[in-house]
Motif scaffolding. Structure first.
Motif, short mmCIF file in Angstrom:
data_model
loop_
_atom_site.label_atom_id
_atom_site.label_comp_id
_atom_site.label_asym_id
_atom_site.label_seq_id
_atom_site.Cartn_x
_atom_site.Cartn_y
_atom_site.Cartn_z
N TYR A 148 -10.91 -5.64 -19.21
CA TYR A 148 -11.32 -6.15 -17.91
C TYR A 148 -10.52 -5.47 -16.80
CZ TYR A 148 -13.75 -9.73 -20.54
OH TYR A 148 -14.59 -10.38 -21.40
N TYR A 149 -10.94 -4.29 -16.43
CA TYR A 149 -10.27 -3.58 -15.34
C TYR A 149 -10.63 -4.18 -13.98
CZ TYR A 149 -14.68 -1.06 -14.58
OH TYR A 149 -15.98 -0.74 -14.32
N GLY A 150 -11.67 -4.96 -13.94
CA GLY A 150 -12.07 -5.62 -12.70
C GLY A 150 -11.04 -6.61 -12.20
N VAL A 151 -10.33 -7.26 -13.12
CA VAL A 151 -9.28 -8.21 -12.72
C VAL A 151 -8.21 -7.48 -11.94
CG1 VAL A 151 -7.54 -9.80 -13.58
CG2 VAL A 151 -9.78 -9.73 -14.67
N PHE A 152 -7.82 -6.30 -12.44
CA PHE A 152 -6.82 -5.49 -11.74
C PHE A 152 -7.35 -5.04 -10.38
CE2 PHE A 152 -5.12 -1.27 -10.72
CZ PHE A 152 -3.79 -1.60 -10.52
N LEU A 153 -8.58 -4.54 -10.35
CA LEU A 153 -9.17 -4.10 -9.08
C LEU A 153 -9.24 -5.25 -8.08
CD1 LEU A 153 -12.09 -1.75 -10.18
CD2 LEU A 153 -9.93 -1.12 -9.11
N GLN A 154 -9.60 -6.44 -8.53
CA GLN A 154 -9.67 -7.59 -7.63
C GLN A 154 -8.30 -7.94 -7.09
OE1 GLN A 154 -12.66 -9.09 -6.70
NE2 GLN A 154 -11.34 -9.96 -5.13
N ALA A 155 -7.26 -7.84 -7.93
CA ALA A 155 -5.90 -8.11 -7.46
C ALA A 155 -5.48 -7.10 -6.41
CB ALA A 155 -4.92 -8.10 -8.64
N VAL A 156 -5.84 -5.83 -6.59
CA VAL A 156 -5.52 -4.79 -5.61
C VAL A 156 -6.26 -5.05 -4.30
CG1 VAL A 156 -5.75 -2.33 -5.08
CG2 VAL A 156 -4.92 -3.05 -7.32
N ILE A 157 -7.54 -5.41 -4.40
CA ILE A 157 -8.34 -5.69 -3.20
C ILE A 157 -7.76 -6.90 -2.46
CG2 ILE A 157 -10.60 -6.50 -2.40
CD1 ILE A 157 -11.81 -4.74 -4.67
N ASP A 158 -7.44 -7.96 -3.20
CA ASP A 158 -6.84 -9.15 -2.57
C ASP A 158 -5.53 -8.79 -1.88
OD1 ASP A 158 -8.94 -10.68 -3.46
OD2 ASP A 158 -7.84 -11.54 -5.16
N PHE A 159 -4.69 -7.99 -2.56
CA PHE A 159 -3.42 -7.58 -1.96
C PHE A 159 -3.65 -6.81 -0.67
CE2 PHE A 159 -0.34 -4.15 -1.39
CZ PHE A 159 0.81 -4.89 -1.19
N LEU A 160 -4.58 -5.86 -0.68
CA LEU A 160 -4.84 -5.06 0.52
C LEU A 160 -5.38 -5.92 1.66
CD1 LEU A 160 -6.31 -1.81 -1.07
CD2 LEU A 160 -4.05 -2.14 -0.04
N LEU A 161 -6.27 -6.85 1.34
CA LEU A 161 -6.80 -7.73 2.39
C LEU A 161 -5.70 -8.61 2.97
CD1 LEU A 161 -10.21 -8.81 0.83
CD2 LEU A 161 -9.85 -7.33 2.81
N ILE A 162 -4.87 -9.16 2.12
CA ILE A 162 -3.77 -10.00 2.60
C ILE A 162 -2.78 -9.17 3.41
CG2 ILE A 162 -1.77 -11.36 1.84
CD1 ILE A 162 -3.59 -12.42 -0.43
N ALA A 163 -2.51 -7.94 2.97
CA ALA A 163 -1.60 -7.07 3.72
C ALA A 163 -2.17 -6.74 5.09
CB ALA A 163 -1.33 -5.79 2.92
N ILE A 164 -3.47 -6.51 5.18
CA ILE A 164 -4.10 -6.22 6.48
C ILE A 164 -3.99 -7.43 7.40
CG2 ILE A 164 -6.34 -5.81 7.59
CD1 ILE A 164 -7.00 -3.99 5.16
N VAL A 165 -4.29 -8.61 6.87
CA VAL A 165 -4.21 -9.83 7.68
C VAL A 165 -2.77 -10.06 8.15
CG1 VAL A 165 -4.40 -12.35 7.60
CG2 VAL A 165 -6.23 -10.93 6.66
N LEU A 166 -1.80 -9.89 7.25
CA LEU A 166 -0.40 -10.05 7.64
C LEU A 166 0.02 -9.03 8.68
CD1 LEU A 166 1.37 -10.85 4.26
CD2 LEU A 166 1.09 -12.36 6.23
N PHE A 167 -0.43 -7.78 8.53
CA PHE A 167 -0.09 -6.74 9.49
C PHE A 167 -0.56 -7.13 10.89
CE2 PHE A 167 -1.50 -2.99 11.87
CZ PHE A 167 -0.29 -2.35 12.05
N PHE A 168 -1.82 -7.55 11.00
CA PHE A 168 -2.33 -7.90 12.32
C PHE A 168 -1.70 -9.18 12.86
CE2 PHE A 168 -5.88 -5.04 11.09
CZ PHE A 168 -5.73 -4.15 12.14
#
Length: 129
Positions: free
Chosen positions: A65-85
């Motif tokens: 299930y490589y999708g679990v890893f991809l979802q974690a990366v996507i969630d991290f990037l989205l949270i990082a973008i929200v925190l940055f702004f």
């Protein structure tokens, strides 16, 4: 021993760390709610799917299930973008507030008035020559 423990607990940095931890967890809840409730449904509306967790491939009959890893990366990037702004907005607000305080603090003193009078008198003497 009790006195030493009490002093340790009441140190400023321990109390500040505890406050920071509580504030951090509260801020995490806000960011997660923003990502889960607003950003991910928006992405789902654009792409047709909000999650890639189901993506997998079989390796000798075992699903990877490589999708679990991809979802974690996507969630991290989205949270990082929200925190940055969010941090950028907070820093801008803090800088604006600090500038307002500096403007208020720059009231002329008696020395400033005396320097201005001295400069005007010096200019007056130069113009007489």
């Amino acid at each position: 021993m009790w006195k030493e423990f009490k002093e340790f607990i009441m140190r400023g940095n321990v109390v500040e760390l505890a406050i920071g931890l509580v504030m951090g967890s509260a801020f995490t809840a806000i960011v997660n709610a923003l990502v889960d409730s607003i950003i991910m449904p928006f992405i789902a509306g654009l792409s047709g799917n909000a999650s890639v967790e189901g993506l997998a491939f079989n390796f000798n009959g075992t699903p990877i299930y490589y999708g679990v890893f991809l979802q974690a990366v996507i969630d991290f990037l989205l949270i990082a973008i929200v925190l940055f702004f969010a941090i950028k907005a907070i820093n801008s607000f803090t800088a604006l507030h600090k500038q307002e305080e500096e403007v208020e603090e720059e009231e002329p003193t008696a020395e400033d008035y005396l320097k201005e009078i001295r400069d005007l008198l010096a200019e007056d003497k130069i113009s007489e020559i």
